[in-house]
Design an enzyme around this catalytic site. Sequence first.
Site, PDB file in Angstrom:
ATOM      1  N   ARG A  63       0.813  -1.221   0.000  1.00  0.00           N
ATOM      2  CA  ARG A  63       0.000   0.000   0.000  1.00  0.00           C
ATOM      3  C   ARG A  63       0.844   1.267   0.000  1.00  0.00           C
ATOM      4  NH1 ARG A  63      -2.427  -3.842   2.980  1.00  0.00           N
ATOM      5  NH2 ARG A  63      -1.508  -3.044   4.891  1.00  0.00           N
ATOM      6  N   GLU A 100       3.237  -6.684  13.303  1.00  0.00           N
ATOM      7  CA  GLU A 100       2.240  -6.897  14.349  1.00  0.00           C
ATOM      8  C   GLU A 100       1.577  -8.261  14.209  1.00  0.00           C
ATOM      9  OE1 GLU A 100       0.382  -3.846  11.456  1.00  0.00           O
ATOM     10  OE2 GLU A 100       2.352  -4.545  12.018  1.00  0.00           O
TER      11      GLU A 100
END
Length: 182
Positions: A63, A100
Site C-alpha cells: 500500500r 504486528e
Amino acid sequence: MTFDSFDIKSLIRPVIDFPKPGVIFRDITPLFQSPRALRLVADSFAQRYVEADFTHIGAMDARGFLIGSIIAYQLNKPLILFRKQGKLPADVLAEGYQTEYGEAFLEVHADSLCEGDSVLMFDDLIATGGTLIAAANLVRRMGAKIFEAAAIIDLPELGGSQRLEEMGIPTFCLTQFALTER
C-alpha cells in the site's frame, strides 16, 4: 484544497478481526476510491515535501506503493520499491523484521541507492514500525540516509513512530487512530 483530518478518517474503513481476531485493520481503499480525498492526501504530502532536500522516495510493499508513486511523480523523484521477500528480480539486500502479525523479510534492489542519497520513505500506516525500520536499515546499509518516514495513518499506541524517532528518523502522518477507535 485544505486538508481535513476528519474527512480523511471518515474514508478509512475499520475492518474488525482482520487479518486475525482482535485486530482492527485500517482499510484505505475507500480513500483511493474518492478522487477528492486522494487529491487531498497527495497534495498534502506534495506541499510538505516540495522544497525538501532528499533525493529518492522509498515506497513500502504494497500500500505504500500507492501514495509513494504519486508523490514521486509529483515531485519528480526516483522511486525505490521495498518489496516482500522473493518479489524483486535482480540482486537484493534483505532485512528481517517483526510485524504486528508475525515475522517477515523486506528486500530492495542492491543498486537502488548510493552513498549520500537521502530517502523519504512512504507507507500507508505506521503500526509497530517494523517495515519502515527494516527499510531504514536497508537504506543505511547502502550508505544512504533517511530524510523522513511518512504515512497516511499512525497507530501511536503500537509505538512505531516512537521507535523510528528513537532511531533518529523523523515521522509524519496525516492522521492517527487509537487502537479501539472505529
